[in-house]
Design an enzyme around this catalytic site. Structure first.
Site, mmCIF file in Angstrom:
data_model
loop_
_atom_site.group_PDB
_atom_site.id
_atom_site.type_symbol
_atom_site.label_atom_id
_atom_site.label_comp_id
_atom_site.label_asym_id
_atom_site.label_seq_id
_atom_site.Cartn_x
_atom_site.Cartn_y
_atom_site.Cartn_z
ATOM 1 N N SER A 108 7.282 -7.228 -4.798
ATOM 2 C CA SER A 108 8.420 -6.343 -4.596
ATOM 3 C C SER A 108 8.989 -5.894 -5.948
ATOM 4 O O SER A 108 8.296 -5.244 -6.720
ATOM 5 C CB SER A 108 9.470 -7.049 -3.731
ATOM 6 N N GLU A 152 3.894 3.319 3.011
ATOM 7 C CA GLU A 152 3.271 4.063 4.102
ATOM 8 C C GLU A 152 1.934 4.643 3.630
ATOM 9 O O GLU A 152 1.658 4.689 2.417
ATOM 10 C CB GLU A 152 4.203 5.194 4.552
ATOM 11 N N HIS A 206 7.511 -7.421 4.744
ATOM 12 C CA HIS A 206 7.587 -7.297 3.289
ATOM 13 C C HIS A 206 7.441 -8.645 2.571
ATOM 14 O O HIS A 206 6.839 -8.716 1.510
ATOM 15 C CB HIS A 206 8.917 -6.640 2.919
#
Length: 268
Positions: free
Chosen positions: A101, A221, A245
Protein backbone atom coordinates in the site's frame (compact mmCIF):
# COMPACT_ATOMS: atom_id res chain seq x y z
CA UNK A 1 9.94 -22.58 15.57
CA UNK A 2 10.14 -18.82 15.22
CA UNK A 3 12.44 -17.11 12.74
CA UNK A 4 12.41 -13.86 14.74
CA UNK A 5 15.91 -12.76 15.68
CA UNK A 6 15.78 -9.30 17.20
CA UNK A 7 14.61 -5.74 16.96
CA UNK A 8 16.98 -2.85 16.52
CA UNK A 9 17.48 0.80 15.67
CA UNK A 10 19.78 2.58 13.26
CA UNK A 11 20.43 6.24 12.66
CA UNK A 12 19.73 6.78 8.97
CA UNK A 13 18.58 9.75 6.87
CA UNK A 14 18.69 11.92 9.97
CA UNK A 15 16.19 9.90 12.01
CA UNK A 16 15.99 6.81 14.23
CA UNK A 17 14.71 3.89 12.18
CA UNK A 18 13.40 0.85 14.06
CA UNK A 19 13.22 -2.59 12.49
CA UNK A 20 12.43 -6.22 13.29
CA UNK A 21 14.71 -8.89 11.85
CA UNK A 22 13.71 -12.42 10.90
CA UNK A 23 15.71 -15.34 9.53
CA UNK A 24 19.16 -13.85 9.27
CA UNK A 25 20.20 -16.03 6.32
CA UNK A 26 19.87 -15.73 2.58
CA UNK A 27 19.41 -12.64 0.44
CA UNK A 28 18.44 -9.48 2.33
CA UNK A 29 14.78 -8.46 2.07
CA UNK A 30 13.27 -5.20 3.35
CA UNK A 31 9.52 -4.94 4.02
CA UNK A 32 7.85 -1.51 4.14
CA UNK A 33 4.31 -1.70 5.58
CA UNK A 34 1.26 0.43 4.88
CA UNK A 35 -0.10 3.65 6.31
CA UNK A 36 -1.08 2.48 9.82
CA UNK A 37 0.86 -0.76 10.12
CA UNK A 38 3.76 -0.72 12.58
CA UNK A 39 6.40 -3.34 11.82
CA UNK A 40 5.21 -5.72 14.52
CA UNK A 41 1.84 -6.15 12.81
CA UNK A 42 3.68 -7.75 9.88
CA UNK A 43 5.35 -10.29 12.11
CA UNK A 44 3.15 -13.18 10.97
CA UNK A 45 4.24 -12.49 7.38
CA UNK A 46 7.89 -11.95 8.23
CA UNK A 47 8.01 -15.25 10.13
CA UNK A 48 7.61 -17.14 6.87
CA UNK A 49 9.73 -14.75 4.81
CA UNK A 50 12.43 -15.31 7.40
CA UNK A 51 12.57 -18.98 6.40
CA UNK A 52 13.97 -17.91 3.04
CA UNK A 53 15.49 -14.43 3.43
CA UNK A 54 17.35 -12.19 5.84
CA UNK A 55 14.20 -10.15 6.45
CA UNK A 56 13.93 -6.65 7.89
CA UNK A 57 10.51 -5.09 8.58
CA UNK A 58 10.62 -1.31 8.98
CA UNK A 59 8.70 1.01 11.22
CA UNK A 60 8.07 3.88 8.80
CA UNK A 61 8.79 7.26 10.38
CA UNK A 62 5.87 8.39 12.50
CA UNK A 63 4.92 4.81 13.36
CA UNK A 64 5.97 2.16 15.83
CA UNK A 65 9.33 2.82 17.49
CA UNK A 66 10.89 4.95 14.72
CA UNK A 67 11.30 8.71 15.06
CA UNK A 68 8.08 10.67 15.29
CA UNK A 69 6.80 14.09 16.29
CA UNK A 70 5.97 17.49 14.81
CA UNK A 71 9.43 18.35 13.45
CA UNK A 72 9.67 15.60 10.81
CA UNK A 73 8.74 15.58 7.14
CA UNK A 74 6.25 12.78 6.45
CA UNK A 75 5.96 13.37 2.71
CA UNK A 76 6.52 10.73 0.05
CA UNK A 77 10.02 11.88 -0.89
CA UNK A 78 11.28 11.94 2.70
CA UNK A 79 9.84 8.54 3.56
CA UNK A 80 11.11 7.02 0.32
CA UNK A 81 14.61 8.30 1.00
CA UNK A 82 14.57 6.52 4.36
CA UNK A 83 14.67 3.13 2.59
CA UNK A 84 18.07 3.25 0.85
CA UNK A 85 19.46 5.11 3.87
CA UNK A 86 18.34 2.24 6.09
CA UNK A 87 19.92 -0.33 3.76
CA UNK A 88 23.18 1.62 3.72
CA UNK A 89 23.24 1.99 7.50
CA UNK A 90 23.02 -1.80 7.87
CA UNK A 91 25.52 -2.46 5.09
CA UNK A 92 22.96 -4.17 2.86
CA UNK A 93 24.63 -3.78 -0.52
CA UNK A 94 22.15 -6.11 -2.26
CA UNK A 95 18.52 -6.49 -1.24
CA UNK A 96 14.95 -7.06 -2.42
CA UNK A 97 12.13 -4.74 -1.39
CA UNK A 98 8.48 -5.46 -0.60
CA UNK A 99 6.14 -2.53 -0.09
CA UNK A 100 2.47 -2.78 0.84
CA UNK A 101 0.00 0.00 0.00
CA UNK A 102 1.68 3.24 1.11
CA UNK A 103 4.91 1.29 1.46
CA UNK A 104 4.66 0.28 -2.20
CA UNK A 105 4.40 3.92 -3.23
CA UNK A 106 7.50 4.71 -1.19
CA UNK A 107 9.24 1.73 -2.79
CA UNK A 108 8.45 3.02 -6.29
CA UNK A 109 9.83 6.44 -5.43
CA UNK A 110 12.95 4.97 -3.84
CA UNK A 111 13.59 2.75 -6.86
CA UNK A 112 13.10 5.64 -9.26
CA UNK A 113 15.70 7.61 -7.30
CA UNK A 114 18.26 4.86 -7.84
CA UNK A 115 18.32 2.99 -4.49
CA UNK A 116 21.81 1.46 -4.70
CA UNK A 117 21.75 -2.30 -4.13
CA UNK A 118 18.03 -2.75 -4.81
CA UNK A 119 17.59 -5.88 -6.94
CA UNK A 120 13.87 -6.68 -7.15
CA UNK A 121 10.70 -4.88 -6.16
CA UNK A 122 7.34 -6.31 -5.03
CA UNK A 123 4.49 -3.79 -5.05
CA UNK A 124 1.53 -5.05 -3.01
CA UNK A 125 -1.70 -3.24 -3.97
CA UNK A 126 -0.31 0.33 -4.06
CA UNK A 127 -2.86 3.17 -4.12
CA UNK A 128 -3.10 4.48 -7.69
CA UNK A 129 -4.93 7.65 -6.73
CA UNK A 130 -3.42 11.03 -7.49
CA UNK A 131 -4.25 14.44 -8.96
CA UNK A 132 -7.17 14.09 -11.36
CA UNK A 133 -7.48 10.38 -10.61
CA UNK A 134 -10.02 8.17 -8.86
CA UNK A 135 -9.91 8.66 -5.07
CA UNK A 136 -8.44 6.04 -2.79
CA UNK A 137 -11.35 3.87 -1.56
CA UNK A 138 -10.67 4.22 2.18
CA UNK A 139 -11.57 7.49 3.88
CA UNK A 140 -9.41 9.49 6.27
CA UNK A 141 -11.79 9.31 9.28
CA UNK A 142 -11.41 5.51 9.31
CA UNK A 143 -7.75 6.01 10.18
CA UNK A 144 -8.00 9.06 12.40
CA UNK A 145 -10.95 7.86 14.48
CA UNK A 146 -9.31 4.52 15.22
CA UNK A 147 -5.97 6.14 16.12
CA UNK A 148 -7.65 8.55 18.53
CA UNK A 149 -9.56 5.70 20.14
CA UNK A 150 -6.38 3.63 20.43
CA UNK A 151 -4.60 6.58 22.03
CA UNK A 152 -7.17 6.52 24.83
CA UNK A 153 -6.97 2.73 25.12
CA UNK A 154 -8.93 0.12 23.22
CA UNK A 155 -9.32 -3.64 23.15
CA UNK A 156 -9.12 -6.05 20.27
CA UNK A 157 -12.90 -6.31 20.42
CA UNK A 158 -13.13 -2.52 20.06
CA UNK A 159 -10.92 -2.79 16.98
CA UNK A 160 -13.36 -5.22 15.38
CA UNK A 161 -15.51 -2.19 14.46
CA UNK A 162 -12.73 -1.16 12.05
CA UNK A 163 -11.40 -4.56 10.92
CA UNK A 164 -14.36 -6.91 11.11
CA UNK A 165 -12.80 -9.91 9.36
CA UNK A 166 -9.51 -10.06 11.28
CA UNK A 167 -8.59 -12.75 13.79
CA UNK A 168 -8.69 -12.08 17.52
CA UNK A 169 -4.87 -12.09 17.61
CA UNK A 170 -4.58 -9.61 14.74
CA UNK A 171 -7.16 -7.30 16.30
CA UNK A 172 -5.44 -7.35 19.69
CA UNK A 173 -2.05 -6.56 18.15
CA UNK A 174 -3.42 -3.65 16.12
CA UNK A 175 -5.25 -2.29 19.17
CA UNK A 176 -2.00 -2.48 21.15
CA UNK A 177 0.18 -0.67 18.60
CA UNK A 178 -2.09 1.68 16.65
CA UNK A 179 -1.52 4.50 19.16
CA UNK A 180 2.10 4.70 17.92
CA UNK A 181 0.85 6.00 14.57
CA UNK A 182 1.36 9.76 14.74
CA UNK A 183 -1.80 11.36 13.41
CA UNK A 184 -0.15 14.14 11.35
CA UNK A 185 2.06 11.51 9.67
CA UNK A 186 -1.02 9.51 8.72
CA UNK A 187 -2.85 12.58 7.42
CA UNK A 188 0.16 13.59 5.30
CA UNK A 189 0.45 10.10 3.82
CA UNK A 190 -3.26 10.01 3.04
CA UNK A 191 -3.11 13.46 1.45
CA UNK A 192 -0.14 12.33 -0.64
CA UNK A 193 -2.23 9.42 -1.95
CA UNK A 194 -4.25 12.12 -3.71
CA UNK A 195 -1.67 14.85 -4.27
CA UNK A 196 1.33 12.82 -5.50
CA UNK A 197 0.97 10.99 -8.81
CA UNK A 198 3.14 7.93 -8.26
CA UNK A 199 2.77 6.90 -11.92
CA UNK A 200 5.27 9.56 -12.97
CA UNK A 201 8.09 7.61 -11.32
CA UNK A 202 7.39 4.19 -12.85
CA UNK A 203 9.35 4.73 -16.09
CA UNK A 204 12.46 5.41 -14.02
CA UNK A 205 12.18 2.11 -12.14
CA UNK A 206 14.86 -0.10 -13.70
CA UNK A 207 14.62 -3.07 -11.37
CA UNK A 208 12.39 -6.08 -12.11
CA UNK A 209 9.03 -5.51 -10.42
CA UNK A 210 6.03 -7.61 -9.43
CA UNK A 211 2.65 -5.93 -8.97
CA UNK A 212 0.38 -7.89 -6.62
CA UNK A 213 -3.28 -6.91 -6.93
CA UNK A 214 -6.06 -7.61 -4.42
CA UNK A 215 -8.98 -9.14 -6.28
CA UNK A 216 -11.51 -7.71 -3.83
CA UNK A 217 -9.63 -4.60 -2.81
CA UNK A 218 -11.11 -2.01 -5.14
CA UNK A 219 -7.77 -0.16 -5.13
CA UNK A 220 -6.38 -1.33 -8.48
CA UNK A 221 -8.76 -1.84 -11.41
CA UNK A 222 -8.00 -3.44 -14.81
CA UNK A 223 -7.57 -0.01 -16.40
CA UNK A 224 -4.93 0.81 -13.79
CA UNK A 225 -3.02 -2.36 -14.60
CA UNK A 226 -3.07 -1.41 -18.28
CA UNK A 227 -1.65 2.03 -17.51
CA UNK A 228 1.05 0.63 -15.23
CA UNK A 229 2.09 -1.83 -17.94
CA UNK A 230 2.37 1.02 -20.42
CA UNK A 231 4.66 2.88 -18.02
CA UNK A 232 6.76 -0.16 -17.09
CA UNK A 233 6.37 -2.75 -19.82
CA UNK A 234 8.34 -5.51 -18.09
CA UNK A 235 6.33 -5.47 -14.86
CA UNK A 236 4.84 -8.79 -13.82
CA UNK A 237 1.24 -8.72 -12.53
CA UNK A 238 -0.47 -11.28 -10.32
CA UNK A 239 -3.88 -11.16 -8.66
CA UNK A 240 -4.88 -12.64 -5.31
CA UNK A 241 -8.50 -13.22 -6.17
CA UNK A 242 -10.01 -13.80 -2.73
CA UNK A 243 -8.27 -11.01 -0.85
CA UNK A 244 -9.07 -7.42 -0.05
CA UNK A 245 -6.47 -4.68 0.21
CA UNK A 246 -4.90 -6.21 3.33
CA UNK A 247 -3.92 -9.26 1.31
CA UNK A 248 -1.94 -11.27 3.90
CA UNK A 249 -4.69 -10.79 6.48
CA UNK A 250 -7.34 -12.06 4.06
CA UNK A 251 -5.48 -14.87 2.27
CA UNK A 252 -2.03 -15.57 3.68
CA UNK A 253 -1.40 -18.65 1.55
CA UNK A 254 -2.61 -16.80 -1.55
CA UNK A 255 -0.27 -13.93 -0.73
CA UNK A 256 2.78 -16.18 -0.59
CA UNK A 257 1.72 -18.19 -3.64
CA UNK A 258 1.48 -14.96 -5.63
CA UNK A 259 5.24 -14.44 -5.40
CA UNK A 260 5.81 -17.51 -7.55
CA UNK A 261 9.54 -17.64 -8.27
CA UNK A 262 9.89 -13.88 -8.68
CA UNK A 263 12.37 -13.68 -5.78
CA UNK A 264 14.23 -16.71 -7.21
CA UNK A 265 12.64 -19.17 -4.81
CA UNK A 266 9.15 -20.17 -3.71
CA UNK A 267 7.87 -18.78 -0.42
CA UNK A 268 4.54 -20.62 -0.64
Amino acid sequence: MTTFLNGGHVSANGIRQHYLRYGGKGHALIVVPGITSPAITWGFVAERLGQHFDTYVLDVRGRGLSSSGPDLDYGTDACASDIPAFAAALGLDSYHLIGHSMGARFAIRAAANGAPGLQKLVLVDPPVSGPGRRAYPSKLPWYVDSIRQASLGMSGEDMRTYCATWSDEQLALRAEWLHTCYEPAIVRAFDDFHEVDIHQYLPAVRQPALLMVAGRGGVIEPCDIDEIRELKSDIQVVQVANAGHMIPWDDLDGFFAAFGLFLDRSVA
